[in-house]
Design an enzyme around this catalytic site. Structure first.
Site, PDB file in Angstrom:
ATOM      1  CB  SER A   1       0.673   4.879  -6.660  1.00  0.00           C
ATOM      2  OG  SER A   1       1.555   3.874  -7.079  1.00  0.00           O
ATOM      3  CD  GLU A   2       1.107  -0.309  -3.636  1.00  0.00           C
ATOM      4  OE1 GLU A   2       0.196   0.341  -4.176  1.00  0.00           O
ATOM      5  OE2 GLU A   2       1.396  -1.478  -3.961  1.00  0.00           O
ATOM      6  CG  ASN A   3       5.072   4.405  -5.624  1.00  0.00           C
ATOM      7  OD1 ASN A   3       3.874   4.303  -5.827  1.00  0.00           O
ATOM      8  ND2 ASN A   3       5.868   5.037  -6.453  1.00  0.00           N
TER       9      ASN A   3
END
Lengths: 234, 218
Positions: free
Chosen positions: B46-48
């Site tokens: 998840s890119e966060n």
């Protein structure tokens, strides 16, 4: 109360010299890991004409949305602003300047700013609107864009724990943009849920070394609002 | 029958190989996670700032400091790690993520895609999509075959502002599975009860039918 040259009592005292028209780097992803207390202080202080660099713009009534509502923000540099209707309205009315930056490019531009790299090449955005007006160069047969570093007059970051030297430890996905912003602020103001004397944090666990942090305070009443509470049935 | 959102997700899950690191976008792509068998040992990125994303939490596990890129509360799986956004996109841009699945408003026969902006109407931003399509080794688009007015979304040339160029390898819609090769959509499978002829009619870009093309089992 814990004391030290970098330690301030609260957000209002730590932000004492934030004036109109400055550039602020504001940590967080969505409402996760945002400097809640500093944002509340900015709203109370009423400073205007702000340029805010932040991945998102909060929601209408929380996060940077609070400053948008009072029209304190002149320009936003963000990657995704879809959660905020005030934002969309002000942008479409021409009241708000917006620079939309791909998220990875935004993170790297800020990282570069803190690391003394004035610009870098990236494949992201080639052939899109993001390429417009930018220098390009081919490396190994692939086209890349030159993207410039971002620095801020102030960085407002949020961590889980911090010490009086400014060392910071983040918690889970609340880390996000905070470490790069801490390094890219001329003055970095960190708010933490728990402030401890230097020496109490395990040096092996520190995410942001204290050199990047000029001021630190322990925030109070963290709301930590959840944007999309999703659960699975027990 | 056209595929439901769940069936589109289920079909995409078949493309996920054992040991892959996968980034799933918002919408139908998020549902793909529900159809990846645990024995494949897939790690969701998840890119966060999370590698090793688990299912949504139980009410008692909800943690405001633990969200995915869609701002939804999530959990972690054993072996998970947290990191900054810069580190996250180093993974993505550096080609370490095997597969990205994302939604789109348009895809064209050159493999270009548009999913972040409708000029004068919608201003949401590209988020991490431009980095993901530029960096992942394999990119699959999940979307409806036509828009709400019945207009094709598989085009000769995208008309909306682009997210990336020559970056989409595969498209799964409610009507079929397509690969993109040599400036054409290649129909590989079609939804039960539909036909290649019907799909050609609802596709604006060049459509070729693979010699192995088959009807999906219902």
């Amino acid at each position: 109360m814990i004391e030290g040259p970098k330690v301030f009592k609260n957000a209002k005292e730590a932000l004492f010299d934030v004036t109109d028209n400055v550039t602020l780097l504001v940590g967080g992803f969505g409402l996760c890991g945002i400097p809640e207390c500093s944002i509340a202080a900015l709203q109370e202080m009423g400073v205007k004409g702000l340029t805010c660099v932040s991945n998102n713009a909060g929601v209408d009534d929380f996060g940077l949305g609070l400053l948008l509502q009072k029209k304190q923000i002149k320009k936003m540099i963000s990657s995704y602003v879809g959660e905020n209707k005030t934002f969309e309205q002000q942008f479409l009315n021409g009241e708000l300047e917006v620079e939309l930056v791909p998220q990875g490019t935004l993170a790297e531009r800020i990282r570069a700013g803190g690391a003394g790299i004035p610009a870098f090449y990236t494949p992201t955005g080639v052939g899109t609107q993001v390429q417009e007006g930018k220098e390009t160069k081919v490396f190994n047969g692939r086209l890349y864009l030159l993207e410039k570093a971002i620095r801020g007059d102030f960085a407002l970051v949020k961590a889980w724990k911090g010490d009086t030297f400014g060392n910071l430890i983040y918690r889970k996905t609340a880390r996000n943009f905070n470490p790069m912003m801490a390094a890219a602020g001329k003055i970095t103001i960190a708010e933490v849920e728990e402030l401890v004397p230097a020496g109490e944090l395990d040096p092996d666990q520190v995410h942001t070394p204290g050199i990047y942090v000029q001021r630190i305070f322990q925030g109070d009443h963290y709301e930590k609002r959840i944007e999309q509470k999703t659960i699975r049935p027990a | 029958m056209a595929l439901t959102r769940e069936q589109i997700a289920q079909r995409i899950a078949q493309e996920v190989q054992a040991g892959y690191t996968v980034n799933l976008g918002i919408g139908i792509p998020t549902l793909v996670a529900n159809f990846i068998p645990p024995e494949k040992n897939v790690m969701l990125q998840s890119e966060n700032g999370l590698l090793g994303m688990g299912p949504f939490p139980l009410e008692s596990e909800v943690d405001p400091d633990l969200i995915n890129a869609g701002k939804q509360t999530v959990t972690t799986v054993p072996g998970a790690s947290f990191f900054s956004s810069a580190e996250s996109f180093a993974m993505i841009r550096g080609g370490h993520v095997d597969l990205t699945v994302l939604g789109a408003m348009q895809v064209d026969e050159e493999g270009n895609t548009a999913n972040w902006m409708i000029p004068g109407k919608m201003v949401k931003g590209m988020g991490g999509a431009m980095d993901l399509v530029a960096g992942a080794k394999h990119v699959i688009v999940a979307m409806q075959h036509t828009d709400k007015k019945g207009r094709p979304k598989l085009l000769k040339k995208c008309t909306l502002p682009l997210t990336g160029i020559q970056c989409i390898h595969q498209v799964v819609t409610d009507l079929g599975v397509f690969t993109i090769e040599d400036n054409a959509f290649i129909l590989q499978e079609y939804a039960p009860g539909h036909s290649p002829e019907e799909i050609a009619q609802k596709t604006e870009g060049t459509l070729k039918v693979s010699s192995n093309c088959k009807e999906m089992s219902s």
